[in-house]
Design an enzyme around this catalytic site. Structure first.
Site, PDB file in Angstrom:
ATOM      1  N   ASN A  51      -1.728   2.375   6.120  1.00 30.35           N
ATOM      2  CA  ASN A  51      -0.579   1.011   5.253  1.00 30.35           C
ATOM      3  C   ASN A  51      -0.732   0.398   6.433  1.00 30.35           C
ATOM      4  OD1 ASN A  51      -0.791   2.187   2.881  1.00 30.35           O
ATOM      5  ND2 ASN A  51       1.675   3.016   3.252  1.00 30.35           N
ATOM      6  N   GLY A  52      -0.172  -1.699   6.224  1.00 25.85           N
ATOM      7  CA  GLY A  52      -0.592  -1.662   7.585  1.00 25.85           C
ATOM      8  C   GLY A  52      -1.105  -2.708   8.412  1.00 25.85           C
ATOM      9  N   LYS A  55      11.775 -15.498 -11.374  1.00 21.38           N
ATOM     10  CA  LYS A  55      11.300 -14.502 -11.589  1.00 21.38           C
ATOM     11  C   LYS A  55      10.286 -15.017 -13.033  1.00 21.38           C
ATOM     12  CE  LYS A  55      13.858 -11.590 -10.435  1.00 21.38           C
ATOM     13  NZ  LYS A  55      12.997 -11.371  -8.925  1.00 21.38           N
ATOM     14  N   GLU A  64      16.424 -17.984  -8.152  1.00 24.05           N
ATOM     15  CA  GLU A  64      16.005 -16.808  -8.677  1.00 24.05           C
ATOM     16  C   GLU A  64      15.405 -16.683 -10.181  1.00 24.05           C
ATOM     17  OE1 GLU A  64      15.550 -12.811  -8.521  1.00 24.05           O
ATOM     18  OE2 GLU A  64      15.995 -14.170  -7.346  1.00 24.05           O
ATOM     19  N   GLU A 102       7.247 -15.231 -10.867  1.00 25.39           N
ATOM     20  CA  GLU A 102       5.865 -14.148 -10.762  1.00 25.39           C
ATOM     21  C   GLU A 102       5.451 -13.342 -12.240  1.00 25.39           C
ATOM     22  OE1 GLU A 102       8.736 -12.175  -7.454  1.00 25.39           O
ATOM     23  OE2 GLU A 102      10.096 -11.859  -8.790  1.00 25.39           O
ATOM     24  N   HIS A 107      16.573 -37.720  -8.396  1.00 22.06           N
ATOM     25  CA  HIS A 107      15.190 -38.407  -6.929  1.00 22.06           C
ATOM     26  C   HIS A 107      13.844 -37.678  -6.804  1.00 22.06           C
ATOM     27  CE1 HIS A 107      18.890 -39.629  -4.795  1.00 22.06           C
ATOM     28  NE2 HIS A 107      19.715 -38.582  -5.263  1.00 22.06           N
ATOM     29  N   CYS A 160       1.071  -1.208   0.122  1.00 24.69           N
ATOM     30  CA  CYS A 160      -0.328   0.093   0.064  1.00 24.69           C
ATOM     31  C   CYS A 160       1.048   1.143  -0.388  1.00 24.69           C
ATOM     32  CB  CYS A 160      -1.246   0.176   1.121  1.00 24.69           C
ATOM     33  SG  CYS A 160      -2.225  -1.407   1.043  1.00 24.69           S
ATOM     34  N   LYS A 217       5.622  -4.600  -4.104  1.00 28.63           N
ATOM     35  CA  LYS A 217       6.857  -4.057  -4.292  1.00 28.63           C
ATOM     36  C   LYS A 217       7.215  -4.374  -3.027  1.00 28.63           C
ATOM     37  CE  LYS A 217      10.837  -3.190  -5.813  1.00 28.63           C
ATOM     38  NZ  LYS A 217      11.395  -4.847  -7.050  1.00 28.63           N
ATOM     39  N   TRP A 276      -2.884  -2.414  -1.725  1.00 27.04           N
ATOM     40  CA  TRP A 276      -2.461  -4.571  -1.915  1.00 27.04           C
ATOM     41  C   TRP A 276      -3.553  -4.931  -0.137  1.00 27.04           C
ATOM     42  CZ3 TRP A 276      -0.388  -8.107   1.016  1.00 27.04           C
ATOM     43  CH2 TRP A 276      -0.331  -9.100  -0.224  1.00 27.04           C
ATOM     44  N   ARG A 304       3.513  -0.292  -4.733  1.00 27.68           N
ATOM     45  CA  ARG A 304       3.511  -0.897  -3.468  1.00 27.68           C
ATOM     46  C   ARG A 304       1.733  -1.882  -3.638  1.00 27.68           C
ATOM     47  NH1 ARG A 304       6.669   1.702  -0.127  1.00 27.68           N
ATOM     48  NH2 ARG A 304       5.658   0.932   1.895  1.00 27.68           N
TER      49      ARG A 304
END
Length: 607
Positions: free
Chosen positions: A96-97, A484, A480, A487, A503, A2, A602, A72, A27
């Site tokens: 926010n939070g 990516k 990574e 995402e 395995h 947010c 983000k 968000w 955000r």
């Protein structure tokens, strides 16, 4: 998560609020809204979706005092009724939070006759402030009293129609800063939102509350004690957060990596030796007594930590453990006062990493180091030592240049630890410094492979799954690469150490499962070639990123792309670049929203 923007000025602040929200969409971007003090009442505009929708809806709104928010979702689905700001009587609030005791407060307020029209925890704050104003007329004192009842993390901004020209903001656990100028005063979650009006920033501490008017700023603690916070001149420029000629911020940030690495390593590559002092004045004393390193991080930052573990143990000879920050403090661990705690975060406000760091310190582990891209962030302020990665602002949700600069910082830490432990000869030190000096050039050469990688990406458009393989210090790079791809393209991707294929994961391999392998010319190459044969024998299609001198024969079902040079211990930094480009171009082919992938934000400032 947010984003907040607030403004009190002598002119119309609605364009400032909207432009600020655009800069904060990384955000959160499932809904947006603003509230301003009108002549007769609070005027509120909210919309579902991107800030562009809000911009159209608020085109005729004019005011000199207001607050705005891009969301968000945490409590309640993305919808107009759950979008901020929330109103109670003459009060409007953005937040926010997460308020952890909101259910208890909601029950109490409902019993007092307040009606809730949203599913959010934020609406609780609005009603709580409004209820407090019934016996405390001053808005700042009312917000102070309300905040003392809140449990959890928050950054809030409050306006009251009956007290025009004033904005009250408060912070506890979520980032919030002020922007000051001759034309007005402002608040935001991130400096990028305010560069349009000022570069003079004041960073609030946890427990701060501030009153903003067009002509003044007053800061107190929640108990009413006045405090002064210094004004910092932001090093960012408005141009630094503009898209320029690139299609997406992610593409821009991938191609900014040579400069980001050069800036980050300037303090090292410009000299003839590695000095512990680059981590802080007390670094030599603190690091000399370290017998173990614990790295705490989340997501992409954790992958940089896993890579660094190979460097720290093989070059510096110091044991290293990497913990996912969101898990670390919820298990019983054995504290070690001689252990260096390294917190890694792009924003420096990652809630899980901050909480893990504080937990480690509470256990008596006071040797702490922050590796972060934001100098004024919470994680930097809370650590004894620090290394600021000079990546510049990273807007795209999928981290790229922040990751490679974290790797660079961790390699510098490795060299410092090796030197302090007498594991680094003068010749080795000189050689590594030369490699770091040349690194931006080497990265630039890898970026020139984009057109070939783009052709590979077209083959992924109809795929649902992908498997990434790596060995040794390139296994975290495979992790990574998989992160990516999922995402931003929404292709399900997993990464495994190549030796683990037989395995379990080999059962998934068929013609519809592309296998992406990182194949540097190192001591594990021969074993990796055997793993690749296992894939080919099952009809799998291989995409191999190799070094120029790797002897891997191409053939049916095996596509090869050779990097210009082998870079030894720093090879992971080069090999992650084509994986970034592959995910970017795969997302373009699939038509997904590259910079703002669904369900993600983000800066993860909530647990």
């Amino acid at each position: 998560m947010c984003g907040i923007v607030a403004a009190a000025a002598g002119n119309n602040i609605v364009p400032v609020l909207v432009e600020g929200l655009k800069k904060l969409e990384y955000r959160g971007y499932d809904s947006a809204g603003l509230a301003v003090i009108g002549e007769q009442a609070i005027e509120r505009v909210r919309s579902v979706g991107r800030v562009a929708e809000l911009e159209s809806a608020s085109a005729t709104t004019h005011a000199t005092t207001g607050i705005a928010h891009t969301r968000w979702a945490t409590h309640g689905i993305p919808s107009e009724r759950n979008a901020h700001p929330h109103i109670s009587g003459s009060i409007a609030v953005v937040h926010n939070g997460i308020i952890e005791n909101y259910e208890t407060l909601r029950s109490t307020l409902t019993a007092q006759g307040y009606v809730f029209t949203s599913d959010t925890d934020t609406e609780t704050i609005a009603h709580l402030v409004e209820a407090t104003l019934k016996h405390e007329a001053d808005l700042m004192k009312a917000v102070q009293a309300a905040c003392q009842q809140l449990q959890g993390a928050y950054a809030i901004a409050v306006i009251d129609q009956r007290q025009p020209g004033r904005i009250i903001v408060a912070r506890e656990g979520s980032p919030l800063l002020l922007g000051v100028s001759d034309s007005g005063n402002y608040a935001a979650s991130d400096a990028s939102a305010l560069l349009q009006v000022t570069r003079q920033m004041v960073y609030l501490e946890n427990g701060d509350i501030a009153e903003l008017t067009a002509n003044s700023v007053r800061i107190e603690r929640l108990d009413g004690t006045p405090v002064d916070r210094p004004i910092h001149l932001s090093e960012l420029s408005a141009a630094a957060v503009e898209l320029g000629t690139f299609r997406h911020y992610m593409q821009k940030e991938i191609f900014e990596q040579p400069d980001a690495l050069a800036n980050t390593l300037e303090i090292v590559s410009g000299g003839k030796s590695i000095q512990a002092g680059i981590f802080g004045a007390e670094a030599a004393h603190v690091l000399a007594d370290v017998d173990h390193i614990l790295i705490l991080a989340c997501g992409t930052s954790s992958h940089s930590g896993y890579t660094a573990r190979y460097w720290l143990e093989s070059i510096a000879g110091v044991p290293c453990t990497v913990e996912i920050a969101s898990e670390y403090r919820y298990r019983t661990s054995v504290p070690n006062p001689r252990q260096l705690i390294v917190g890694i975060s792009q924003s420096g406000e990652t809630a899980d990493t901050l909480a893990a760091l504080r937990h480690a310190k509470a256990l008596g582990q006071t040797k702490t180091l922050a590796i972060c891209n934001v100098p004024e962030s919470a994680i930097v302020r809370e650590c004894a030592l620090r290394f600021i990665t000079r990546a510049g602002p990273e807007i795209g949700v999928a981290s790229t240049k922040a990751f490679t600069t974290q790797l660079a910082a961790l390699f510098v830490l490795t060299l410092v630890m090796a030197k302090l432990r007498q594991h680094l000869s003068a010749d080795q030190e000189s050689s590594y410094i030369e490699q770091l000096r040349h690194l931006p050039v080497a990265v630039h050469k890898v970026l020139e492979l984009e057109s070939e990688i783009e052709q590979w990406a077209r083959r992924f458009a109809d795929k649902q799954h992908a498997l990434f393989l790596g060995r040794g210090m390139h296994y975290p790079i495979a992790l990574e690469g998989a992160l990516k791809l999922k995402e931003i393209s929404y292709i399900h991707a997993e990464a495994y150490p190549a030796g683990e294929l037989k395995h379990g994961p080999l059962a998934l391999v068929d013609a519809d499962m592309p296998v992406i392998s990182i194949a540097p010319n190192d001591e594990l190459l021969e074993k990796l070639k055997s793993n690749l044969q296992e894939v080919r024998a099952r009809g799998g299609e291989l995409y191999v990123f190799a070094d120029g001198d790797s002897e891997i024969p191409e053939g049916d079902g095996l596509h090869m792309l050779r990097l210009p040079e082998h870079y030894g211990k720093l090879s992971p930094i080069l090999h992650v670049i084509p994986l970034q480009l592959l995910s970017y171009h795969a997302a373009l082919v699939k038509g997904t929203d590259v910079d703002k992938p669904r369900n993600l934000a983000k800066s993860v400032t909530v647990e």
